[in-house]
Design a protein around this motif. Structure first.
Motif, PDB file in Angstrom:
ATOM      1  N   ASP A  43       7.378 -41.238  66.003  1.00  0.00           N
ATOM      2  CA  ASP A  43       6.785 -41.091  64.681  1.00  0.00           C
ATOM      3  C   ASP A  43       7.827 -40.753  63.629  1.00  0.00           C
ATOM      4  O   ASP A  43       8.381 -39.650  63.606  1.00  0.00           O
ATOM      5  CB  ASP A  43       5.711 -40.012  64.710  1.00  0.00           C
ATOM      6  N   ARG A  44       8.110 -41.714  62.749  1.00  0.00           N
ATOM      7  CA  ARG A  44       8.968 -41.493  61.587  1.00  0.00           C
ATOM      8  C   ARG A  44      10.336 -40.909  61.949  1.00  0.00           C
ATOM      9  O   ARG A  44      10.930 -40.150  61.190  1.00  0.00           O
ATOM     10  CB  ARG A  44       8.278 -40.564  60.605  1.00  0.00           C
ATOM     11  N   GLU A  60       6.148 -51.110  61.772  1.00  0.00           N
ATOM     12  CA  GLU A  60       5.045 -50.648  60.935  1.00  0.00           C
ATOM     13  C   GLU A  60       4.579 -51.733  59.974  1.00  0.00           C
ATOM     14  O   GLU A  60       3.531 -52.340  60.154  1.00  0.00           O
ATOM     15  CB  GLU A  60       5.431 -49.386  60.172  1.00  0.00           C
ATOM     16  N   GLU A  61       5.368 -51.995  58.929  1.00  0.00           N
ATOM     17  CA  GLU A  61       4.919 -52.931  57.898  1.00  0.00           C
ATOM     18  C   GLU A  61       5.506 -54.328  58.067  1.00  0.00           C
ATOM     19  O   GLU A  61       5.157 -55.231  57.328  1.00  0.00           O
ATOM     20  CB  GLU A  61       5.238 -52.373  56.502  1.00  0.00           C
ATOM     21  N   SER A  90       0.723 -40.681  59.704  1.00  0.00           N
ATOM     22  CA  SER A  90       1.236 -41.905  60.331  1.00  0.00           C
ATOM     23  C   SER A  90       0.913 -41.989  61.810  1.00  0.00           C
ATOM     24  O   SER A  90       1.102 -43.046  62.425  1.00  0.00           O
ATOM     25  CB  SER A  90       2.747 -42.006  60.118  1.00  0.00           C
ATOM     26  N   TYR A 128      -1.996 -47.835  55.301  1.00  0.00           N
ATOM     27  CA  TYR A 128      -2.157 -47.389  56.687  1.00  0.00           C
ATOM     28  C   TYR A 128      -3.373 -48.035  57.350  1.00  0.00           C
ATOM     29  O   TYR A 128      -3.611 -47.843  58.536  1.00  0.00           O
ATOM     30  CB  TYR A 128      -2.334 -45.870  56.732  1.00  0.00           C
ATOM     31  N   ARG A 146      -2.101 -53.440  63.993  1.00  0.00           N
ATOM     32  CA  ARG A 146      -1.183 -53.825  62.922  1.00  0.00           C
ATOM     33  C   ARG A 146      -0.280 -54.937  63.440  1.00  0.00           C
ATOM     34  O   ARG A 146       0.312 -54.817  64.510  1.00  0.00           O
ATOM     35  CB  ARG A 146      -0.333 -52.634  62.485  1.00  0.00           C
ATOM     36  N   ASN A 160      10.111 -46.578  63.056  1.00  0.00           N
ATOM     37  CA  ASN A 160       9.720 -45.448  63.898  1.00  0.00           C
ATOM     38  C   ASN A 160      10.559 -45.544  65.166  1.00  0.00           C
ATOM     39  O   ASN A 160      10.260 -46.340  66.063  1.00  0.00           O
ATOM     40  CB  ASN A 160       8.227 -45.509  64.218  1.00  0.00           C
TER      41      ASN A 160
END
Length: 750
Positions: A101-102, A84-85, A575, A266, A735, A92
């Protein structure tokens, strides 16, 4: 509910303390205090388990000293990881095509405690333990997964925190790591503690802290940091019975607190902008910020009543508070409705005014209130107590190790959110109207659950059978006061649902000689619905079969698996893109995932009889997943599904190659990871460019040199080839993964 939870935890801890004080005492060495609560506590146990279980111990975690859990879990087959980041703070994780997802489809635990903020009512994890604090990681799949619950479709990721150092009489022990590098990266991790003898007891205590941060590798058009700052603290206090005690027992108290502040968003990029500058961030994300606080209190007690009977009890409480202030959507050109960020970035030519508001070029201005920023303020709590009774006995020539577990758990998620409206003027976001707290979302989802688990490990000659069954009864409630009642003074709209489920499982192993072990298993998979949901529970039958071989410096494990869903469920979250009502769940009907997991290792140095150790290993996963029914869904990752469409975010091939070279005072490790391309949305045939997550090959290199027995120099290069890759097209736009990052520092062990 919070006051009730606190009383429950205090009563549970008091009960454990009273038991510890009253019982007669002897030192507890083996098994460890968590043995009855977790599937494995060592590599050896993992190799003997009837099921696909992988255990990464401290020696593996130390090789590259990764802070990013995604990079560590590449050593385990069968996992689907969506970054993600770029720092691994919010991974995830999916297992065998379960959805990523998460981590909402897997069980996540720390020291045997479910660590998601609200495992039943809101399992999507906005908190995940940091890897620097961990001494080992266990990944359980197959029938072993039903020990944890409630999510048993895919499996579990369990983490072991740093133990109290040393032993009685050894004095203080611990470690200190100071590592820094590019992008303003800096982390310090310190642990100190030890044991002493007092009044017939061994007393242990440790204090630990992790301080880390980064300025970030993305470049915000308006300037400013895009990284994070994180503080983590852990204190442990333990008692173990002394050598003269009649009964072995131990008690450990653990207190943990973390505080995170991330300049995270996001908002991604259009594909054209990503190709031009993948590390760019639009000006419309300049106000985005995430604050997370997390606390854990845990008491773990184990008593050995006899050689054949033992009891382990864990009482726990977790609290998580997070506010993610982030851009939610943008007003359309006609000023009549808001358009989702994912829609704008997927086709900016269709939304030129909205795209211009996101870019925010100097000298331009959007309409007043064109940007809607949401204050996603949520508080979570989880409280529970679990006891596991172990009884060992023989029936004829068969040895039994019977475990019976009961857990009571309650958790809740409190959403109290509002929207602010901004204008983009000359590249700066200007607040035009502030929303009232609770005016966007004002509800509480809660869950109460009783879980029972019975398993018997039966050994007879070369055969080991492990039948088990888990039963859960879960009550779910949603209370919604709505935007008109921020004081929550009126009677809320109440939605209730409940579920009772049996989850049987059976694992079988057959030893052939000393080197070969055949394994097979079947179990019922389950994921409970959300509070107030009209969707059915997610359920499946899961099968696996394979072999393990180990002889001398060589080992291999090959396991084939099949996950046959009766009903697969999708959950709308911010998300995943949010082109639906957040929290809604969707029945996807039948689906099927099958594949092969392969792990092979060989120490070439030992095989050649050299003084150097040359460990080599390969981790490979082949996965295919498809829907077995056709349907139309508002869930952004599914859409209009036709029978035979492939599941999103499930790459067909994944391969990790590892090579090491270790001398007496130095060591080097190289890891090469390949991930095949994947779909961002369900479909079949060739993947359209706007839905493709491209394949990638990442290389990590690290080395360590011992200045003496205690002090070591460390250096690493993550993403050695500086591969540019897109990790996802969700929740909004492309991303990037982290670019090449050089790190160096010192490690002190004492």
């Amino acid at each position: 509910m919070k006051s009730v939870d606190t009383r429950l935890l205090c009563a549970a801890i008091g009960s454990i303390l009273a038991t510890a004080a009253a019982a007669e005492t002897a030192p507890l060495t083996e098994p460890s205090i968590l043995d009855r609560v977790v599937v494995t506590a060592s590599r050896q146990q993992a190799s003997e388990t009837a099921g696909s279980v992988h255990y990464l111990d401290e020696s593996v975690l130390e090789q590259h000293s990764h802070a990013d859990v995604n990079r560590i879990l590449r050593q385990v087959p069968g996992l689907n990881l969506v970054e993600e980041e770029g720092f691994g703070i919010r991974p995830n994780i999916g297992i065998r095509g379960s959805g990523t997802d998460r981590n909402s489809k897997i069980a996540v635990l720390e020291d045997g405690v479910p660590i998601a903020p609200a495992p039943y009512s809101a399992p999507a994890a906005y908190y995940f333990p940091r890897m620097q604090r961990m001494s080992a990681i266990e990944v359980s799949k197959g029938p072993a997964a039903i020990q944890y619950g409630p999510q048993t479709v895919a499996g579990a990721v369990g983490m072991y925190s740093s133990p109290i150092p040393g032993s009685p009489g050894a004095g203080l022990g611990g470690k200190l790591d100071l590592i820094g590098g590019e992008h303003g990266s800096l982390r310090g991790h310190g642990l100190v503690g030890g044991w002493t003898e007092l009044g017939g007891w061994n007393l242990g205590m440790s204090l630990e802290t992790l301080q880390e941060g980064s300025d970030g590798f993305k470049r915000l058009d308006s300037g400013g940091d895009t990284g994070y700052r994180l503080e983590d603290y852990v204190a442990k206090l333990a008692m173990e019975s002394g050598a003269d005690a009649a009964r072995e027992q131990s008690l450990e108290l653990k207190f943990q607190h973390s505080d995170e502040d991330s300049d995270e968003t996001y908002l991604g990029l259009t594909l054209d902008d990503f190709r031009a500058d993948p590390y760019r961030r639009y000006r419309a994300s300049q106000a985005d910020d995430l604050d997370v606080e997390h606390d854990t209190m845990q008491a773990t007690h184990r008593i050995q009543f006899s050689d054949n009977v033992d009891l382990t009890t864990i009482a726990y409480r977790t609290d998580t508070a997070r506010t993610w202030y982030k851009l939610n959507d943008v007003r359309n050109a006609a000023n009549t409705a808001f358009v989702s960020l994912s829609s704008v970035l997927a086709d900016p030519s269709a939304f030129p005014v909205e795209y211009a508001a996101l870019i925010g070029e100097p000298g331009t201005a959007s309409a007043a209130g064109a940007l809607r920023v949401r204050s996603n303020a949520r508080e979570y709590s989880a409280t529970g107590i679990q006891s596991v009774l172990g009884v060992s006995f023989d029936t004829g020539t068969m040895a039994h190790d019977l475990e019976f577990s009961v857990r009571y758990h309650e958790d809740d998620e409190d959403r109290f959110q509002h929207d602010d409206r901004y204008q983009m003027a000359d590249g700066v976001m200007v607040l035009t109207s502030a929303g009232a707290p609770g005016s966007q979302d004002n509800r509480i989802g809660s869950a109460e659950a009783w879980a029972f688990f019975v398993r018997d490990t039966m050994q007879a000659g070369p055969w080991t059978l492990t039948p088990g069954v888990r039963y859960e009864t879960i009550s779910l409630t949603q209370k919604n006061w709505g935007a008109a009642d921020p004081a929550r003074s009126a009677v809320p709209v109440i939605l209730e649902n409940s579920v009772d489920v049996w989850m049987p499982g059976l694992g079988v192993t057959r030893a052939i000689g000393e080197s070969l072990r055949l394994i097979a298993g079947v179990h019922r998979g389950f994921v409970n619905p959300a509070p107030g949901s009209t969707a059915d529970a997610e359920q499946s039958w899961n099968y696996e079969a394979g072999l393990r071989f180990a002889r001398g410096p060589s080992a291999i494990e090959a396991i084939g698996f099949l996950v046959d869903y009766d009903n697969i469920v999708g959950t709308c979250t911010a998300s995943t893109g949010g082109d639906c009502t957040i929290g809604d769940q969707y029945d996807g009907g039948r689906a099927r995932v099958h594949g092969l997991e392969l792990v092979a290792s060989h120490d070439l140095g030992k095989a050649l009889g050299t003084r150097l150790s040359i460990p080599l290993s390969a981790v490979y996963t082949w996965t295919e997943g498809e829907f077995r029914t056709s349907f139309l869904s508002s869930f952004s990752e599914w859409g209009n599904v036709t029978r035979g469409d492939e599941l999103p975010y499930v790459p067909e091939h994944q391969l990790t190659l590892n090579a090491g070279l270790e001398g007496q005072a130095w060591r080097m490790f190289l890891t090469v990871n390949y991930v095949d391309d994947a779909r961002a949305e369900a479909g079949s045939g060739s993947i359209p460019p706007g839905e493709r997550i491209d394949s990638r090959t990442l290389v990590d290199l690290s080395g360590e040199y011992d200045l003496n027995e205690k002090l070591h120099l460390f250096a690493s290069v993550e993403n050695l080839t500086d591969e540019v890759y897109n990790v996802a097209l969700r929740p909004a736009g492309a991303r990037p993964g982290a670019p090449r990052t050089v790190l160096a520092g010192i490690k002190l062990r004492f």
